[in-house]
Design a protein around this motif. Structure first.
Motif, PDB file in Angstrom:
ATOM      1  N   MET A   1       0.860  -1.195   0.000  1.00  0.00           N
ATOM      2  CA  MET A   1       0.000   0.000   0.000  1.00  0.00           C
ATOM      3  C   MET A   1       0.890   1.238   0.000  1.00  0.00           C
ATOM      4  SD  MET A   1      -2.898   1.155   2.785  1.00  0.00           S
ATOM      5  CE  MET A   1      -3.907  -0.260   2.435  1.00  0.00           C
ATOM      6  N   LYS A   2       0.531   2.244  -0.743  1.00  0.00           N
ATOM      7  CA  LYS A   2       1.358   3.439  -0.820  1.00  0.00           C
ATOM      8  C   LYS A   2       1.305   4.215   0.488  1.00  0.00           C
ATOM      9  CE  LYS A   2       0.642   3.968  -5.767  1.00  0.00           C
ATOM     10  NZ  LYS A   2       0.150   4.850  -6.829  1.00  0.00           N
ATOM     11  N   PRO A   3       2.420   4.943   0.825  1.00  0.00           N
ATOM     12  CA  PRO A   3       2.440   5.720   2.068  1.00  0.00           C
ATOM     13  C   PRO A   3       1.268   6.667   2.168  1.00  0.00           C
ATOM     14  CG  PRO A   3       4.637   5.570   1.145  1.00  0.00           C
ATOM     15  CD  PRO A   3       3.694   4.980   0.142  1.00  0.00           C
ATOM     16  N   GLY A   4       0.861   7.281   1.071  1.00  0.00           N
ATOM     17  CA  GLY A   4      -0.253   8.231   1.070  1.00  0.00           C
ATOM     18  C   GLY A   4      -1.538   7.554   1.467  1.00  0.00           C
ATOM     19  N   HIS A   5      -1.768   6.346   0.982  1.00  0.00           N
ATOM     20  CA  HIS A   5      -2.984   5.618   1.297  1.00  0.00           C
ATOM     21  C   HIS A   5      -3.010   5.217   2.772  1.00  0.00           C
ATOM     22  CE1 HIS A   5      -3.248   4.394  -3.212  1.00  0.00           C
ATOM     23  NE2 HIS A   5      -3.506   5.666  -2.998  1.00  0.00           N
ATOM     24  N   THR A  77      15.605   8.063  -0.595  1.00  0.00           N
ATOM     25  CA  THR A  77      14.561   7.101  -0.919  1.00  0.00           C
ATOM     26  C   THR A  77      13.663   6.957   0.309  1.00  0.00           C
ATOM     27  OG1 THR A  77      14.107   4.864  -1.732  1.00  0.00           O
ATOM     28  CG2 THR A  77      15.910   5.117  -0.167  1.00  0.00           C
ATOM     29  N   LEU A  78      12.462   6.417   0.139  1.00  0.00           N
ATOM     30  CA  LEU A  78      11.542   6.245   1.257  1.00  0.00           C
ATOM     31  C   LEU A  78      11.762   4.895   1.924  1.00  0.00           C
ATOM     32  CD1 LEU A  78       8.206   7.680  -0.189  1.00  0.00           C
ATOM     33  CD2 LEU A  78       9.893   8.824   1.243  1.00  0.00           C
ATOM     34  N   SER A  79      11.827   4.910   3.245  1.00  0.00           N
ATOM     35  CA  SER A  79      12.024   3.673   3.997  1.00  0.00           C
ATOM     36  C   SER A  79      10.793   2.779   3.871  1.00  0.00           C
ATOM     37  CB  SER A  79      12.282   4.002   5.471  1.00  0.00           C
ATOM     38  OG  SER A  79      12.264   2.829   6.255  1.00  0.00           O
ATOM     39  N   ARG A  80      11.021   1.509   3.612  1.00  0.00           N
ATOM     40  CA  ARG A  80       9.922   0.560   3.497  1.00  0.00           C
ATOM     41  C   ARG A  80       9.258   0.326   4.850  1.00  0.00           C
ATOM     42  NH1 ARG A  80      12.559  -4.159  -0.400  1.00  0.00           N
ATOM     43  NH2 ARG A  80      12.801  -2.840  -2.269  1.00  0.00           N
ATOM     44  N   GLU A  81      10.015   0.492   5.934  1.00  0.00           N
ATOM     45  CA  GLU A  81       9.481   0.242   7.264  1.00  0.00           C
ATOM     46  C   GLU A  81       8.665   1.428   7.781  1.00  0.00           C
ATOM     47  OE1 GLU A  81      12.705  -0.187   6.474  1.00  0.00           O
ATOM     48  OE2 GLU A  81      12.666  -2.390   6.315  1.00  0.00           O
ATOM     49  N   THR A  82       9.202   2.637   7.632  1.00  0.00           N
ATOM     50  CA  THR A  82       8.564   3.813   8.226  1.00  0.00           C
ATOM     51  C   THR A  82       7.889   4.717   7.218  1.00  0.00           C
ATOM     52  OG1 THR A  82      10.586   5.146   8.078  1.00  0.00           O
ATOM     53  CG2 THR A  82      10.311   3.763  10.048  1.00  0.00           C
TER      54      THR A  82
END
Length: 346
Positions: A1-5, A77-82
């Motif tokens: 799921m995207k961070p925005g969602h 880059t965006l962290s997959r965890e946070t």
């Protein structure tokens, strides 16, 4: 799921909980949670605008990393965890051969590889302005490289003999034609630049090899003579590699006229220019002035200009200058001398 969602669902869940607890019913006291409510509502509106505008993952990453500063050799880059922006070392660099030496004594194929290694090793590595690491552990020495270039020209003479009439030219012109021929043969795509792949294709046969330069190959031309370190060799750099002298003299400068007053000094500067230009020879009446121990012409300066101190009518006449070994291209200086003005009678 995207961070925005994720944030959108959390915001909606928070709004639902507030409604269930009666915090947002009309007419009720909003209490100290009003600031939190307004902030969450603003977040909800912001994400809703983002959803309506249809921002892609790339746009989301770019907006999130806009204020994140990453050092060389890494990227945001965006962290997959946070889901938060973070700096990570580059996974790979674009392939290019612009060799540099690192302060760690290692050889790197380009700037990107150096900074990527610094990031992975978590240590500071800067570009060292020394060519020691280029030769460290390399089988091709400068002496062997010089022998290789001589063999390349000798082979080119056999493969592509000079055109008829070229043999009557001076040795410098013959060498220039030979180097141009070699460059044209190596330039497979005809774009005027030699890359590592084009040089690697020029493989010497066993019968052409000599033990005296084993370990050197045509690819070393790029390693030793790519003076601007752009990963390519131009014809001009090729000329320099093979010590080809290219001289020029503008037509309007073939003859220069100067007028000097008796008792003053003057400087005659030669307009013959070019890369690897040999020293300038000055002549008058067929005699080379550079080798005469003249009291009034005793300094030729760093730019090989001719200095004449305390000009007299004896110095009047024509002077010529040319690069040593290239007498066919010369400039003529016509020196005119005026008498010193007489002081007025009292």
């Amino acid at each position: 799921m995207k961070p925005g969602h994720v944030w959108l669902h959390l915001a909606l869940l928070g709004a639902s909980l507030r409604a269930a607890l009666g915090w947002t019913e009309p007419g009720t006291s909003r209490g100290p949670s009003v600031g939190v409510e307004e902030s969450q509502a603003e977040e909800l509106r912001s994400f809703e605008v983002t959803r309506r505008e249809g921002l892609s993952d790339h746009d989301w990453l770019r907006s999130s990393c806009g204020k994140k500063r990453c050092g060389r050799g890494s990227r945001c880059t965006l962290s997959r965890e946070t889901g938060e922006p973070e700096c990570r070392c580059l996974e790979a660099c674009k392939p290019s051969y612009v060799p540099v030496c690192g302060s760690d004594g290692r050889f790197y194929e380009n700037h990107c590889e150096l900074y990527r290694a610094a990031c992975l090793l978590e240590k500071k590595i800067v570009i060292a302005h020394s060519k020691d690491c280029f030769l460290k552990g390399e089988p091709c020495t400068m002496a062997n490289y010089a022998r290789l270039k001589n063999v390349l020209l000798a082979l080119q003479t056999r493969l592509q003999p000079l055109p008829e009439g070229a043999s009557r030219r001076d040795p410098a012109s013959q060498k220039r034609l030979l180097v141009e021929s070699l460059f044209k043969d190596l330039d497979a795509d005809g774009d005027g630049h030699l890359g590592s792949s084009e040089l690697a294709q020029h493989v010497l046969k066993e019968q052409d090899l000599e033990e005296s330069f084993l370990g050197c190959s045509p690819s070393d031309l790029l390693r030793f003579d790519d003076y601007n370190s752009d990963g390519w060799l131009t014809l001009r750099e090729f000329y320099t590699a093979f010590q080809v002298v290219q001289l020029s003299l503008a037509p309007e400068e073939r003859v220069s006229v100067a007028t000097v007053t008796v008792g003053l000094s003057t400087v005659l500067t030669c307009a013959v220019r070019g890369d690897l230009r040999p020293p300038i020879v000055w002549k008058r009446n067929g005699l080379a002035l550079n080798f005469l121990d003249l009291e009034d012409i005793n300094d030729f300066g760093e730019d090989d200009s001719l200095y004449i101190t305390k000009v007299t009518t004896v110095h009047m006449g024509n002077y010529t200058c040319h690069a040593a070994g290239h007498e066919e291209l010369f400039q003529t200086h016509v020196l005119q001398v005026n008498d010193a003005p007489h002081s007025p009678q009292s």
